[in-house]
Design a protein around this motif. Sequence first.
Motif, PDB file in Angstrom:
ATOM      1  N   GLY A  66       0.840  -1.188   0.000  1.00 27.32           N
ATOM      2  CA  GLY A  66       0.000   0.000   0.000  1.00 27.32           C
ATOM      3  C   GLY A  66       0.877   1.241   0.000  1.00 27.32           C
ATOM      4  N   ARG A  67       0.480   2.266  -0.755  1.00 30.55           N
ATOM      5  CA  ARG A  67       1.318   3.456  -0.908  1.00 30.55           C
ATOM      6  C   ARG A  67       0.447   4.705  -1.014  1.00 30.55           C
ATOM      7  NH1 ARG A  67       2.973   2.392  -5.706  1.00 30.55           N
ATOM      8  NH2 ARG A  67       4.733   1.086  -5.075  1.00 30.55           N
ATOM      9  N   TYR A  68       0.926   5.795  -0.421  1.00 27.22           N
ATOM     10  CA  TYR A  68       0.252   7.083  -0.600  1.00 27.22           C
ATOM     11  C   TYR A  68       1.294   8.137  -0.937  1.00 27.22           C
ATOM     12  CZ  TYR A  68      -2.863  11.021  -0.126  1.00 27.22           C
ATOM     13  OH  TYR A  68      -3.607  12.150  -0.394  1.00 27.22           O
ATOM     14  N   SER A  69       1.034   8.903  -2.006  1.00 26.31           N
ATOM     15  CA  SER A  69       1.979   9.908  -2.480  1.00 26.31           C
ATOM     16  C   SER A  69       1.336  11.280  -2.489  1.00 26.31           C
ATOM     17  CB  SER A  69       2.452   9.571  -3.905  1.00 26.31           C
ATOM     18  OG  SER A  69       3.018   8.285  -3.974  1.00 26.31           O
ATOM     19  N   LEU A  70       2.141  12.285  -2.151  1.00 27.41           N
ATOM     20  CA  LEU A  70       1.752  13.688  -2.269  1.00 27.41           C
ATOM     21  C   LEU A  70       2.675  14.344  -3.289  1.00 27.41           C
ATOM     22  CD1 LEU A  70       1.181  14.687   1.468  1.00 27.41           C
ATOM     23  CD2 LEU A  70      -0.568  14.339  -0.281  1.00 27.41           C
ATOM     24  N   GLU A  71       2.096  15.022  -4.267  1.00 28.28           N
ATOM     25  CA  GLU A  71       2.861  15.637  -5.346  1.00 28.28           C
ATOM     26  C   GLU A  71       2.617  17.150  -5.375  1.00 28.28           C
ATOM     27  OE1 GLU A  71       4.666  14.039  -7.815  1.00 28.28           O
ATOM     28  OE2 GLU A  71       4.192  11.930  -7.411  1.00 28.28           O
ATOM     29  N   GLN A  72       3.670  17.875  -5.758  1.00 29.47           N
ATOM     30  CA  GLN A  72       3.536  19.314  -5.998  1.00 29.47           C
ATOM     31  C   GLN A  72       4.296  19.645  -7.269  1.00 29.47           C
ATOM     32  OE1 GLN A  72       3.980  22.080  -2.710  1.00 29.47           O
ATOM     33  NE2 GLN A  72       5.083  23.508  -4.011  1.00 29.47           N
ATOM     34  N   ARG A  73       3.581  20.162  -8.288  1.00 32.41           N
ATOM     35  CA  ARG A  73       4.182  20.482  -9.568  1.00 32.41           C
ATOM     36  C   ARG A  73       3.642  21.805 -10.081  1.00 32.41           C
ATOM     37  NH1 ARG A  73       2.859  14.619 -12.225  1.00 32.41           N
ATOM     38  NH2 ARG A  73       4.194  13.366 -10.881  1.00 32.41           N
ATOM     39  N   PHE A  74       4.541  22.722 -10.343  1.00 35.77           N
ATOM     40  CA  PHE A  74       4.177  24.013 -10.934  1.00 35.77           C
ATOM     41  C   PHE A  74       3.053  24.687 -10.144  1.00 35.77           C
ATOM     42  CE2 PHE A  74       5.229  21.207 -14.698  1.00 35.77           C
ATOM     43  CZ  PHE A  74       6.566  21.575 -14.708  1.00 35.77           C
ATOM     44  N   GLY A  75       3.133  24.620  -8.819  1.00 38.43           N
ATOM     45  CA  GLY A  75       2.138  25.286  -7.980  1.00 38.43           C
ATOM     46  C   GLY A  75       0.873  24.483  -7.743  1.00 38.43           C
ATOM     47  N   ARG A  76       0.754  23.304  -8.326  1.00 41.28           N
ATOM     48  CA  ARG A  76      -0.416  22.447  -8.113  1.00 41.28           C
ATOM     49  C   ARG A  76      -0.047  21.291  -7.193  1.00 41.28           C
ATOM     50  NH1 ARG A  76      -2.669  21.723 -14.317  1.00 41.28           N
ATOM     51  NH2 ARG A  76      -3.350  23.872 -14.657  1.00 41.28           N
TER      52      ARG A  76
END
Length: 264
Positions: A66-76
């Motif tokens: 099981g995996r959970y990811s948080l992403e931030q790209r170009f202000g999103r």
Amino acid sequence: MVSNYKIFSGISLFCCIMICFSAHAQQDSLKNQIALTYAYSYLNTGEWQQTRAEYQRKIGKTILLGRYSLEQRFGRRGGLAEIEAYPTLSDKSYAYLGAGFGNQRILPSAYFSGAYYHSLKKNFEIEIGGKWIDFQQTEGVTMLHTSLGNYMGNYWLNFRFTQIFTTNKTGQSLIFSGRRYSGNGQSYWFWRTGWSNTISEELIVNSGDVENFNSQVQWLQIGRKQRLKRNWIIEPSMAFELTDWKKDTERIRLTTQLELKRRF
């Protein structure tokens, strides 16, 4: 936006799988692993950051994850919950099943995937599988792939072909990847290079740039992953990627990543 219910459903499904195997697990020697990862990418067009937490459990001959990811790209910003299973089918074959649920444009709102792997003679391995990915701004992308891999001494080489179906176009993607193992067999140099006349799975899932479905792309990625410990595993890695994303426009990406794992 995908509702929290879908994300909760995915996590609940993973938990149910764990519970269903619990009786059998008591008779086996369990192998657990937790991992925390942080990745930072510098691009000539901005920056990306990713933080993910992962739990893996081996029950008999099946690995559940099981995996959970948080992403931030170009202000999103966006999040993605994933579940995966790797059941062993025989001495020469195993399978992969996966699903994910996200909640922002930069990541899939949902995906479902599966693959079958079979070992052949002379250290060859064949893979056949597929994946369906849905984004908020698309009606879904279907991908069918096959690959052939081979272990040659300290090298692992893989050639992968993917047939891609979008709402208004079909296309193909080719990926050639490899690793050169060293030391304890857990550290390696790696490279990936590919071409697509529509868009590749790599760029859809890892980049989220779905507005360019009809672009022809090429990319090259090279890097190093180093394992420093045994029980406490520290794996720093670095990769350079060059993508000809649009005509006369290239994307340069330098990624550093630190992964901390603990087996128990």
